[in-house]
Design an enzyme around this catalytic site. Structure first.
Site, short mmCIF file in Angstrom:
data_model
loop_
_atom_site.label_atom_id
_atom_site.label_comp_id
_atom_site.label_asym_id
_atom_site.label_seq_id
_atom_site.Cartn_x
_atom_site.Cartn_y
_atom_site.Cartn_z
N SER A 107 41.85 27.82 45.89
CA SER A 107 41.40 26.94 44.79
C SER A 107 41.98 25.55 45.06
O SER A 107 42.97 25.41 45.80
CB SER A 107 41.96 27.48 43.47
OG SER A 107 41.82 26.53 42.43
N TYR B 88 49.14 30.66 38.11
CA TYR B 88 47.90 30.69 38.92
C TYR B 88 48.04 29.71 40.09
O TYR B 88 47.76 30.05 41.25
CB TYR B 88 46.72 30.31 38.03
CG TYR B 88 45.37 30.25 38.71
CD1 TYR B 88 44.67 31.41 39.03
CD2 TYR B 88 44.77 29.01 39.01
CE1 TYR B 88 43.41 31.34 39.62
CE2 TYR B 88 43.52 28.94 39.60
CZ TYR B 88 42.84 30.11 39.90
OH TYR B 88 41.60 30.05 40.50
N1 LIG Z 1 35.96 29.73 38.54
C1 LIG Z 1 36.55 28.66 39.09
O1 LIG Z 1 36.46 27.54 38.58
C2 LIG Z 1 37.34 28.82 40.36
C3 LIG Z 1 37.80 27.68 41.00
C4 LIG Z 1 38.50 27.81 42.20
C5 LIG Z 1 38.75 29.04 42.72
N2 LIG Z 1 38.29 30.15 42.08
C6 LIG Z 1 38.59 31.44 42.69
O2 LIG Z 1 37.37 32.01 43.15
C7 LIG Z 1 37.49 33.44 43.14
C8 LIG Z 1 36.29 34.02 42.41
O3 LIG Z 1 36.29 33.51 41.08
P1 LIG Z 1 34.98 33.49 40.15
O4 LIG Z 1 34.93 32.16 39.54
O5 LIG Z 1 33.82 34.02 40.89
O6 LIG Z 1 35.48 34.48 39.00
P2 LIG Z 1 34.93 35.87 38.44
O7 LIG Z 1 33.44 35.83 38.24
O8 LIG Z 1 35.79 36.20 37.27
O9 LIG Z 1 35.22 36.86 39.63
C9 LIG Z 1 36.46 37.42 39.90
C10 LIG Z 1 36.20 38.78 40.54
O10 LIG Z 1 37.45 39.35 40.93
C11 LIG Z 1 37.41 40.73 40.61
N3 LIG Z 1 38.77 41.21 40.37
C12 LIG Z 1 39.65 40.73 39.45
N4 LIG Z 1 40.78 41.45 39.51
C13 LIG Z 1 40.61 42.38 40.49
C14 LIG Z 1 41.42 43.41 41.02
N5 LIG Z 1 42.66 43.64 40.57
N6 LIG Z 1 40.93 44.16 42.03
C15 LIG Z 1 39.67 43.94 42.50
N7 LIG Z 1 38.85 42.99 42.05
C16 LIG Z 1 39.33 42.22 41.04
C17 LIG Z 1 36.55 40.83 39.36
O11 LIG Z 1 35.92 42.09 39.27
P3 LIG Z 1 36.51 43.30 38.36
O12 LIG Z 1 36.98 42.69 37.08
O13 LIG Z 1 35.36 44.22 38.22
O14 LIG Z 1 37.60 43.89 39.18
C18 LIG Z 1 35.50 39.75 39.61
O15 LIG Z 1 34.37 40.26 40.25
C19 LIG Z 1 38.84 33.75 42.48
O16 LIG Z 1 39.81 33.99 43.47
C20 LIG Z 1 39.16 32.46 41.74
O17 LIG Z 1 40.54 32.29 41.53
C21 LIG Z 1 37.58 30.07 40.92
#
Ligand SMILES: NC(=O)c1ccc[n+]([C@@H]2O[C@H](COP(=O)([O-])OP(=O)(O)OC[C@H]3O[C@@H](n4cnc5c(N)ncnc54)[C@H](OP(=O)(O)O)[C@@H]3O)[C@@H](O)[C@H]2O)c1
Length: 248
Positions: free
Chosen positions: A133, A146
């Site tokens: 991120s 985080y």
């Molecule tokens: N959203 C943003 O603005 C943003 C910005 C920068 C970076 N990111 C990063 O991008 C990545 C994806 O984020 P996103 O925005 O796509 O969020 P998201 O839609 O909430 O996706 C997160 C995914 O991680 C899975 N997950 C969470 N805990 C887990 C565990 N213990 N074991 C296995 N799977 C797990 C969740 O599935 P389950 O709950 O079914 O396990 C979900 O599919 C993350 O690493 C996040 O930190 C996000």
């Protein structure tokens, strides 16, 4: 479009958001894709969108679960540690449990996924990718655990890159700014609840951090991951690639 026919890709957190966008992009490029996460239903819905996507239920914070995930997947040429979660609170009100939850899923989950991914990697031209991120490159108020975990991912990737440099494996981090995903929708809802801002004002306070004044689309992260898996990116190793419109 990249040609990844014959390659197998494992993506954690592949049932939603960026993980699901990457799953579809890699499947469109001809790769066999395995998505993992805790919610079977969510995984199934994403897998239903493409015949090359399969699912495995796994928890990235659990060592045995991650090992079982790779046993079930078979050899994977490309491993993307994308699973993550964010929580926010003022630092003085952050409990040890909240700290631990952020480290467990974001940092330990990435460690376990990349370690097991490297142990089983079959080809000399494998690719390890972590979705970190911009919070791995700069600070943001109210998300210190985080940001600490995401900075940790960048350090892990930079160090591991030096270990794998003599093989043809590369390892890189992608550092997106605020994305147009459910995770950001939850952050917006949290800002509305805590500050009384409207949804539009809350969304604007996040998209305004991007000099391009917008949320990043998951497909933009997927395109970056695809490029990292191309032969032309074979010298790109140990990098933290910002996909943020210039925020970092
Ligand atoms: N959203 C943003 O603005 C943003 C910005 C920068 C970076 N990111 C990063 O991008 C990545 C994806 O984020 P996103 O925005 O796509 O969020 P998201 O839609 O909430 O996706 C997160 C995914 O991680 C899975 N997950 C969470 N805990 C887990 C565990 N213990 N074991 C296995 N799977 C797990 C969740 O599935 P389950 O709950 O079914 O396990 C979900 O599919 C993350 O690493 C996040 O930190 C996000």
């Amino acid at each position: 479009m990249s040609d990844l026919a014959g390659k197998t890709v494992l993506i954690t957190g592949g049932g939603s958001g960026v993980g699901a966008a990457m799953a579809r992009a890699f499947a469109d490029a001809g790769a066999k894709v395995i998505i993992a996460g805790r919610s079977e239903e969510r995984l199934r819905q994403t897998a239903a969108t493409h015949k090359l996507i399969a699912t495995i239920v796994a928890d990235v914070t659990d060592e045995q679960s991650v090992q079982a995930m790779f046993s079930a997947a078979g050899p994977c040429d490309i491993v993307i540690a994308n699973a993550g979660a964010s929580e926010s609170a003022p630092f003085a009100k952050t409990s040890l449990n909240a700290w631990q939850r952020m480290i467990d899923v974001n940092l330990t989950g990435t460690f376990l996924t990349l370690r097991e991914g490297l142990r089983q990697m079959p080809t000399p031209a494998g690719r390890l990718i972590a979705i970190a991120s911009t919070a791995g490159l700069k600070g943001y108020a109210y998300v210190a655990p985080y940001a600490a975990a995401k900075h940790g991912i960048v350090g892990l990737v930079r160090s591991l890159a030096l270990e794998v440099a003599k093989t043809n494996i590369t390892v890189n981090a992608i550092c997106p700014g605020f994305l147009n995903t459910e995770m950001t929708e939850r952050s917006i809802a949290n800002i509305v609840e805590k500050t009384g801002k409207t949804v539009d004002e809350a969304r604007g306070s996040l998209s305004g951090l991007n000099p391009q004044q917008r949320l990043i689309e998951p497909s933009e992260v997927a395109e970056t991951a695809l490029w990292l898996c191309s032969d032309g990116a074979r010298s790109v190793n140990g990098q933290a690639i910002s996909v943020s419109g210039g925020e970092t």
